[in-house]
Design an enzyme around this catalytic site. Sequence first.
Site, short mmCIF file in Angstrom:
data_model
loop_
_atom_site.label_atom_id
_atom_site.label_comp_id
_atom_site.label_asym_id
_atom_site.label_seq_id
_atom_site.Cartn_x
_atom_site.Cartn_y
_atom_site.Cartn_z
N GLU A 180 -81.83 3.28 13.43
CA GLU A 180 -82.61 3.75 14.58
C GLU A 180 -83.70 4.75 14.18
O GLU A 180 -83.45 5.67 13.41
CB GLU A 180 -81.68 4.42 15.61
N GLU A 211 -80.79 4.16 27.17
CA GLU A 211 -80.21 5.37 26.58
C GLU A 211 -80.96 6.55 27.20
O GLU A 211 -81.86 7.14 26.59
CB GLU A 211 -80.36 5.34 25.06
O1 LIG Z 1 -79.38 10.92 19.15
C1 LIG Z 1 -80.28 10.30 19.75
O2 LIG Z 1 -81.28 10.89 20.22
C2 LIG Z 1 -80.17 8.87 19.92
O3 LIG Z 1 -81.12 8.24 20.31
C3 LIG Z 1 -78.86 8.23 19.58
O4 LIG Z 1 -78.91 6.86 19.63
#
Ligand SMILES: O=C(O)C(=O)CO
EC number: 5.3.1.22
Length: 275
Positions: free
Chosen positions: A157, A255
């Site tokens: 990510e 998210e």
């Molecule tokens: O820790 C974060 O900001 C995230 O996006 C986790 O996926």
Amino acid sequence: MTKPFHGVLAMNQRSGSSPFTLAVCAEMVFRDLPIIERVRRIDALGFQVEIWDWTKHDIRALADTGATFSSMTGYIDGTLADPEGAERLVETARESIAVATSLGIPRLNLHGTGLDGQGLPVKPGAEMTGPMWIQAADTLRRLADLGQQHGVTFVLENLNAAVDHPRVPFARAEDVLALVASVDRPEVRIMLDLYHAQIGEGNLVELVRRCAPYIGEVQVADVPGRCEPGTGEIHYPAIARALVEIGYSGTVGLEAWASGDGELALQRFRDAFTL
Ligand SMILES: O=C(O)C(=O)CO
């Protein structure tokens, strides 16, 4: 088993036609409820469920919800870009795979400490050197082997270093793209977080196009505030169209914090990704 029914909203969502699989992060919504109740609620509303650190959860209780899980954190400790941290990362990734397999979770997220090595040799704020890039790619190849053996995908990510993860090196989507492309294995893909990318880099539609061959999952929230789509500056319907144009029909995960009512936030998310 028949799932509990949550009124008109659930009905609308079931009849919607998003070209994507939609998931919701249970760590960030319905926060007045215990986590298991949040998972049940998200599931009843017709979404898949994302969780973070599995060590904080009762795995049996999660399984008993019958929910479909989209992703979880793919390690407990370690870092990609230094040899010792890499050993720890691979070891703890094995433990995470066992849990993921028991819950049927297809994607394991490598974010934050997996990249920056908090408390480890690769300190926040460190410049990434050539050997670190090479080590990170090597570690990802080892994870790809594990992923291939166990039928899971590791998703790397991108984060933002300006607001949520100060001075974290190796966080830009451009860097994640470069790493994932250099490894070029189906078991290592990008978790393309468009909230983080908007803060750090912007130019989102172009970014989506460049990442096209390597996207494992997309995560969304609006900027500023990290709430659901429609609360800020990102035009998510245009992003949804760009995703369709590149042929992406995988998972889009919310998210985000709910700006107000949790169910309304989920409805807005679904609307933004229903073409
Ligand atoms: O820790 C974060 O900001 C995230 O996006 C986790 O996926």
